[in-house]
Motif scaffolding. Structure first.
Motif, PDB file in Angstrom:
ATOM      1  N   VAL A  94       0.858  -1.186   0.000  1.00  0.00           N
ATOM      2  CA  VAL A  94       0.000   0.000   0.000  1.00  0.00           C
ATOM      3  C   VAL A  94       0.889   1.229   0.000  1.00  0.00           C
ATOM      4  O   VAL A  94       2.043   1.167   0.426  1.00  0.00           O
ATOM      5  CB  VAL A  94      -0.946  -0.053   1.226  1.00  0.00           C
ATOM      6  CG1 VAL A  94      -0.146   0.064   2.507  1.00  0.00           C
ATOM      7  CG2 VAL A  94      -2.042   0.988   1.152  1.00  0.00           C
ATOM      8  N   GLY A  95       0.390   2.334  -0.540  1.00  0.00           N
ATOM      9  CA  GLY A  95       1.217   3.534  -0.621  1.00  0.00           C
ATOM     10  C   GLY A  95       0.680   4.652   0.246  1.00  0.00           C
ATOM     11  O   GLY A  95      -0.419   4.569   0.786  1.00  0.00           O
ATOM     12  N   VAL A  96       1.499   5.688   0.371  1.00  0.00           N
ATOM     13  CA  VAL A  96       1.033   6.887   1.069  1.00  0.00           C
ATOM     14  C   VAL A  96       1.549   8.092   0.296  1.00  0.00           C
ATOM     15  O   VAL A  96       2.582   8.007  -0.376  1.00  0.00           O
ATOM     16  CB  VAL A  96       1.515   6.888   2.542  1.00  0.00           C
ATOM     17  CG1 VAL A  96       3.021   7.074   2.630  1.00  0.00           C
ATOM     18  CG2 VAL A  96       0.784   7.952   3.343  1.00  0.00           C
ATOM     19  N   GLU A  97       0.827   9.190   0.335  1.00  0.00           N
ATOM     20  CA  GLU A  97       1.172  10.373  -0.429  1.00  0.00           C
ATOM     21  C   GLU A  97       2.552  10.889  -0.050  1.00  0.00           C
ATOM     22  O   GLU A  97       2.788  11.241   1.099  1.00  0.00           O
ATOM     23  CB  GLU A  97       0.150  11.488  -0.171  1.00  0.00           C
ATOM     24  CG  GLU A  97      -1.216  11.218  -0.726  1.00  0.00           C
ATOM     25  CD  GLU A  97      -2.048  10.296   0.149  1.00  0.00           C
ATOM     26  OE1 GLU A  97      -1.507   9.671   1.096  1.00  0.00           O
ATOM     27  OE2 GLU A  97      -3.253  10.174  -0.113  1.00  0.00           O
ATOM     28  N   ARG A  98       3.455  10.957  -1.016  1.00  0.00           N
ATOM     29  CA  ARG A  98       4.800  11.433  -0.726  1.00  0.00           C
ATOM     30  C   ARG A  98       4.799  12.935  -0.437  1.00  0.00           C
ATOM     31  O   ARG A  98       5.713  13.455   0.171  1.00  0.00           O
ATOM     32  CB  ARG A  98       5.774  11.093  -1.857  1.00  0.00           C
ATOM     33  CG  ARG A  98       5.213  11.357  -3.254  1.00  0.00           C
ATOM     34  CD  ARG A  98       6.146  10.870  -4.349  1.00  0.00           C
ATOM     35  NE  ARG A  98       7.325  11.698  -4.431  1.00  0.00           N
ATOM     36  CZ  ARG A  98       8.568  11.244  -4.262  1.00  0.00           C
ATOM     37  NH1 ARG A  98       8.779   9.987  -4.024  1.00  0.00           N
ATOM     38  NH2 ARG A  98       9.591  12.057  -4.338  1.00  0.00           N
ATOM     39  N   GLU A  99       3.746  13.627  -0.875  1.00  0.00           N
ATOM     40  CA  GLU A  99       3.689  15.084  -0.702  1.00  0.00           C
ATOM     41  C   GLU A  99       3.313  15.477   0.719  1.00  0.00           C
ATOM     42  O   GLU A  99       3.433  16.649   1.083  1.00  0.00           O
ATOM     43  CB  GLU A  99       2.665  15.699  -1.651  1.00  0.00           C
ATOM     44  CG  GLU A  99       2.998  15.566  -3.126  1.00  0.00           C
ATOM     45  CD  GLU A  99       2.543  14.226  -3.699  1.00  0.00           C
ATOM     46  OE1 GLU A  99       1.843  13.480  -2.988  1.00  0.00           O
ATOM     47  OE2 GLU A  99       2.915  13.923  -4.834  1.00  0.00           O
ATOM     48  N   LEU A 100       2.799  14.532   1.519  1.00  0.00           N
ATOM     49  CA  LEU A 100       2.330  14.887   2.853  1.00  0.00           C
ATOM     50  C   LEU A 100       3.386  14.568   3.907  1.00  0.00           C
ATOM     51  O   LEU A 100       4.226  13.700   3.711  1.00  0.00           O
ATOM     52  CB  LEU A 100       1.055  14.104   3.193  1.00  0.00           C
ATOM     53  CG  LEU A 100      -0.174  14.333   2.309  1.00  0.00           C
ATOM     54  CD1 LEU A 100      -1.355  13.542   2.841  1.00  0.00           C
ATOM     55  CD2 LEU A 100      -0.520  15.808   2.217  1.00  0.00           C
ATOM     56  N   GLU A 104       0.401  15.042   8.710  1.00  0.00           N
ATOM     57  CA  GLU A 104      -0.689  15.390   7.791  1.00  0.00           C
ATOM     58  C   GLU A 104      -1.425  14.146   7.297  1.00  0.00           C
ATOM     59  O   GLU A 104      -2.650  14.142   7.176  1.00  0.00           O
ATOM     60  CB  GLU A 104      -0.146  16.170   6.585  1.00  0.00           C
ATOM     61  CG  GLU A 104       0.174  17.623   6.896  1.00  0.00           C
ATOM     62  CD  GLU A 104       0.934  18.303   5.761  1.00  0.00           C
ATOM     63  OE1 GLU A 104       0.945  19.540   5.733  1.00  0.00           O
ATOM     64  OE2 GLU A 104       1.533  17.596   4.913  1.00  0.00           O
ATOM     65  N   ARG A 135       8.310  14.730   5.562  1.00  0.00           N
ATOM     66  CA  ARG A 135       7.581  14.223   4.404  1.00  0.00           C
ATOM     67  C   ARG A 135       7.749  12.704   4.333  1.00  0.00           C
ATOM     68  O   ARG A 135       8.840  12.195   4.579  1.00  0.00           O
ATOM     69  CB  ARG A 135       8.134  14.837   3.108  1.00  0.00           C
ATOM     70  CG  ARG A 135       7.842  16.302   2.950  1.00  0.00           C
ATOM     71  CD  ARG A 135       6.458  16.536   2.353  1.00  0.00           C
ATOM     72  NE  ARG A 135       6.175  17.967   2.306  1.00  0.00           N
ATOM     73  CZ  ARG A 135       6.395  18.733   1.227  1.00  0.00           C
ATOM     74  NH1 ARG A 135       6.883  18.193   0.135  1.00  0.00           N
ATOM     75  NH2 ARG A 135       6.127  20.017   1.251  1.00  0.00           N
TER      76      ARG A 135
ATOM     77  N   ARG B  25       1.999  20.953  -3.902  1.00  0.00           N
ATOM     78  CA  ARG B  25       3.323  20.440  -3.553  1.00  0.00           C
ATOM     79  C   ARG B  25       3.982  19.676  -4.687  1.00  0.00           C
ATOM     80  O   ARG B  25       5.017  19.054  -4.502  1.00  0.00           O
ATOM     81  CB  ARG B  25       3.205  19.570  -2.305  1.00  0.00           C
ATOM     82  CG  ARG B  25       2.858  20.417  -1.107  1.00  0.00           C
ATOM     83  CD  ARG B  25       2.891  19.657   0.169  1.00  0.00           C
ATOM     84  NE  ARG B  25       2.428  20.514   1.258  1.00  0.00           N
ATOM     85  CZ  ARG B  25       2.229  20.077   2.479  1.00  0.00           C
ATOM     86  NH1 ARG B  25       2.476  18.819   2.781  1.00  0.00           N
ATOM     87  NH2 ARG B  25       1.803  20.900   3.408  1.00  0.00           N
ATOM     88  N   GLU B  92       0.604   3.910  -7.070  1.00  0.00           N
ATOM     89  CA  GLU B  92       1.349   3.994  -5.813  1.00  0.00           C
ATOM     90  C   GLU B  92       0.627   3.306  -4.664  1.00  0.00           C
ATOM     91  O   GLU B  92       1.127   3.285  -3.543  1.00  0.00           O
ATOM     92  CB  GLU B  92       1.616   5.469  -5.465  1.00  0.00           C
ATOM     93  CG  GLU B  92       2.643   6.078  -6.399  1.00  0.00           C
ATOM     94  CD  GLU B  92       2.957   7.525  -6.071  1.00  0.00           C
ATOM     95  OE1 GLU B  92       2.174   8.148  -5.324  1.00  0.00           O
ATOM     96  OE2 GLU B  92       3.975   8.024  -6.563  1.00  0.00           O
ATOM     97  N   ILE B  94      -2.189   4.261  -3.386  1.00  0.00           N
ATOM     98  CA  ILE B  94      -2.911   5.218  -2.548  1.00  0.00           C
ATOM     99  C   ILE B  94      -4.420   5.001  -2.663  1.00  0.00           C
ATOM    100  O   ILE B  94      -5.144   5.036  -1.668  1.00  0.00           O
ATOM    101  CB  ILE B  94      -2.505   6.655  -2.922  1.00  0.00           C
ATOM    102  CG1 ILE B  94      -1.069   6.896  -2.457  1.00  0.00           C
ATOM    103  CG2 ILE B  94      -3.454   7.679  -2.293  1.00  0.00           C
ATOM    104  CD1 ILE B  94      -0.415   8.108  -3.018  1.00  0.00           C
TER     105      ILE B  94
END
Ligand SMILES: Nc1ncnc2c1ncn2[C@@H]1O[C@H](COP(=O)(O)OP(=O)(O)OP(=O)(O)O)[C@@H](O)[C@H]1O
Ligand SMILES: [Mg+2]
Lengths: 318, 283
Positions: A94-100, A104, A135, B25, B92, B94
């Motif tokens: 599973v992924g997570v937003e790299r921008e956050l 956050e 981040r 961002r 990804e 998400i």
């Protein structure tokens, strides 16, 4: 709608006759088990055994071909939206937003739930305190995995699925994750976890289901699983292989079951004193050195390897 | 139990804010969506200067280009931006995570669309501000409503097409190429960068008339057209765009996937999975 009383009186989760194929691959074949409220239940098995397929069907992430499944009173395939409010999910991939930033991400995903654990408490529980403002793409692999854990518990779930939660963790992070699971258990959270690690299962699970090739091969408490070999002790040593004849003579003289593989002798016996005596007597007589001689009680890992070791499933995946 | 869940409306507002924050961002996305069309305006204004129109008046070339580029910005903010960012988020893992939370799926997609519309509003306002403020583009307040309606129908339709793009893109990696390969040629036959001219090849005109971008450009430009005297309403063009929007929504509804495309339904085959393949029983 299910009242809390009804949930706590019946199993948190029941599975019967579960089956799932991907084309020709029978990933899950006729699995049945149930998990009681407050219990920590482990699915154990080699790569490709069908663990992720099983838990993802329970979470409503994948469809099934056969069997019935009930999770917190719902069929996860058709459950209403509120169903996921009470379960926490840590997927294997599973992924997570790299921008956050970490914080956050926790605030963002936490906002979806009716109950919420305080962000700082969660950061501390999973060992990310001090990293909240970083981040997510600046975290190490193990630290990223802790975000998955954090997001699994942010909604204060009644039932938590953990698919190989500690893969990539260093030893102290694993201990910390175990403590977290223990803490959740003491708060009454029901937990279904998959793992490859015997010590993890031994430390955490109330009950274990061992699967290989999509089928159940053993079930019970960790102690019960070990109990099947409880009276046996293992005697092991490195063994000179160029003496086939004499070896056979020796092996027949031992009380326990013995195997010689890759130059190592492994004797499982209920009478270790006598067998050790025969073995060392034989070796002294012929001037043979038994390197690495050890006498050990079998671990859960030995039992596990015995259970799944011969399964061809291990080879298909890695 | 269910009544304690956060209200969908509040969640939607939260989702839009979150998507906006993620967009801000990613500098490259902000550049291509907002700064790139603005650069074209500066270039075209410098190259073409003023053009004469009937009656001996001179009108800045920007009068023609600013509205068209504003529409192009709106289409980029919705179609290109939604298509790429959603396909990448799927790869990804998400979208997979979103699916494991109680967030209703329509609220997530509503956040994606709402954020695209916010960015479009910002981009169009920026383009028109520069056009009006620097190049003296003439905007008739009486024609504001038709322009706003054209904007709403257009961005909504292109947002649906963006979701359809995300649904059809085989992977996040291929989505930018797919987006550019569709929007750029379409822009050339839709009077965004060049006027197709008084006597274009017939097929160019037909292609432009069938695709949705020209309808968006023309219905929006009607409010800025210095030749035009009557009403600035273009109901037929609005319907044409709307039909494309419906088409996009249908494709998205049928083909949208939440699981990464690599490895079918089993999840991203990222580093993590590769790392522990073949390690059956670590000691
Ligand atoms: N999406 C898919 N398409 C085709 N086959 C799949 C898919 N997902 C899993 N499989 C196959 O199904 C079987 C079970 O896979 P699953 O991921 O459930 O195993 P697992 O026990 O979780 O393994 P691991 O310990 O490696 O995570 C494997 O043979 C796998 O190759
Ligand atoms: Mg797995």
């Amino acid at each position: 709608m299910v009242s809390l009383a009804a949930v706590s009186a019946s199993p948190a989760l029941t599975v019967s006759g579960l089956g799932k194929s991907y084309g020709d691959v029978r990933a899950v074949d006729d699995l049945s088990f149930h998990v009681e409220p407050g219990e920590v239940f482990a699915l154990l098995g080699p790569n490709g055994a069908g663990k992720s397929t099983t838990v993802e069907i329970l979470e409503g992430h994948r469809s099934r071909d056969a069997g019935t499944v009930e999770v917190l009173g719902h069929d996860p395939g058709t459950a209403p939206g509120g169903f996921r409010d009470r379960i926490g999910i840590v997927l294997q991939e599973v992924g997570v937003e790299r921008e956050l930033t970490v914080r956050e991400a926790l605030v963002h995903y936490g906002a979806c739930y009716s109950r919420r654990r305080p962000v700082d408490e969660v950061l501390e529980l999973v060992g990310l305190d001090g990293l909240g403002d970083r981040r997510t793409h600046r975290l190490s692999g193990g630290q990223k995995r802790r975000i998955d854990l954090a997001l699994g518990i942010i909604g204060d779930p009644d039932l938590l699925f953990l698919d190989e939660p500690t893969t990539g963790f260093d030893p102290s992070a694993r201990r910390q994750a175990w403590e977290m699971v223990d803490g959740l258990r003491s708060l009454g959270t029901t937990i279904v976890l998959t793992s490859h690690y015997m010590d993890e299962v031994q430390a955490l699970a109330d009950r274990v289901l061992v699967i290989a090739n999509g089928r159940a091969v053993a079930a019970g408490t960790p102690d019960e699983l070990r109990g099947s070999m409880d009276r046996e002790t293992a005697i092991r040593a490195r063994f000179p292989m160029d003496r086939e004849g004499t070896v056979t003579g020796l092996l027949e003289g031992l009380a326990g079951r013995s195997t010689v593989r890759d130059g190592r002798l492994d004797v499982r016996t209920e009478d270790p004193t006598a067998d050790l005596h025969r073995l060392t007597g034989w070796a002294l007589e012929r001037g043979v050195a038994l390197d690495d001689l050890e006498v050990v009680r079998p671990t859960l890992e030995d039992v596990y390897l015995d259970l799944v070791g011969g399964e061809p499933g291990e080879g298909t995946d890695g | 139990m269910a009544d304690r869940l956060p209200s969908p409306l509040r969640l939607l507002v939260h989702q839009i804010g979150y998507q906006n924050r993620v967009f801000r961002r990613v500098p490259i996305a902000a550049f291509f969506t907002l700064a790139f069309p603005l650069m074209f305006l500066l270039l075209f204004a410098a190259i073409f200067g003023d053009v004469g129109i009937s009656g001996g008046h001179e009108v800045a070339a920007a009068q023609f280009y600013a509205p068209g580029l504003a529409v192009f910005t709106a289409a980029s903010a919705t179609y290109t931006n939604i298509g790429i960012s959603t396909a990448v988020a799927r790869d990804e893992g998400i979208l997979r995570r979103v699916r494991s939370t109680p967030l209703p799926r329509w609220v997530y997609l509503g956040g994606v669309v709402g954020s695209g519309v916010c960015i479009a509003v910002f981009g169009v306002a920026l383009m028109l501000t520069v056009g009006i403020g620097i190049y003296g583009v003439d905007a008739d307040a009486g024609r504001l409503l038709p322009a706003v309606v054209a904007f709403v129908v257009g961005t909504a339709s292109f947002a649906m097409l963006g979701l359809a793009l995300a649904a059809l893109a085989p992977s996040g990696q291929s989505s930018p190429a797919l987006a550019q390969a569709t929007i750029l040629p379409m822009a050339f036959v839709s009077d965004v960068f060049i006027s197709v001219g008084d006597d274009p090849a017939r097929w160019l005109e037909v292609v432009g008339d069938v695709l949705p971008l020209k309808a968006f450009v023309e219905s929006f430009f009607a409010a800025f057209d210095p030749y035009r005297t009557g009403s600035a309403w273009e109901p037929e063009l609005l319907v044409r765009m709307g039909l494309w929007g419906v088409f996009g929504a249908v494709v998205a509804a049928r083909r949208f996937r939440w699981e990464p495309s690599t490895g079918s339904s089993s999840g991203p085959r990222g580093d993590r999975s590769r790392r522990h393949q073949g390690r059956s029983v670590p000691s």
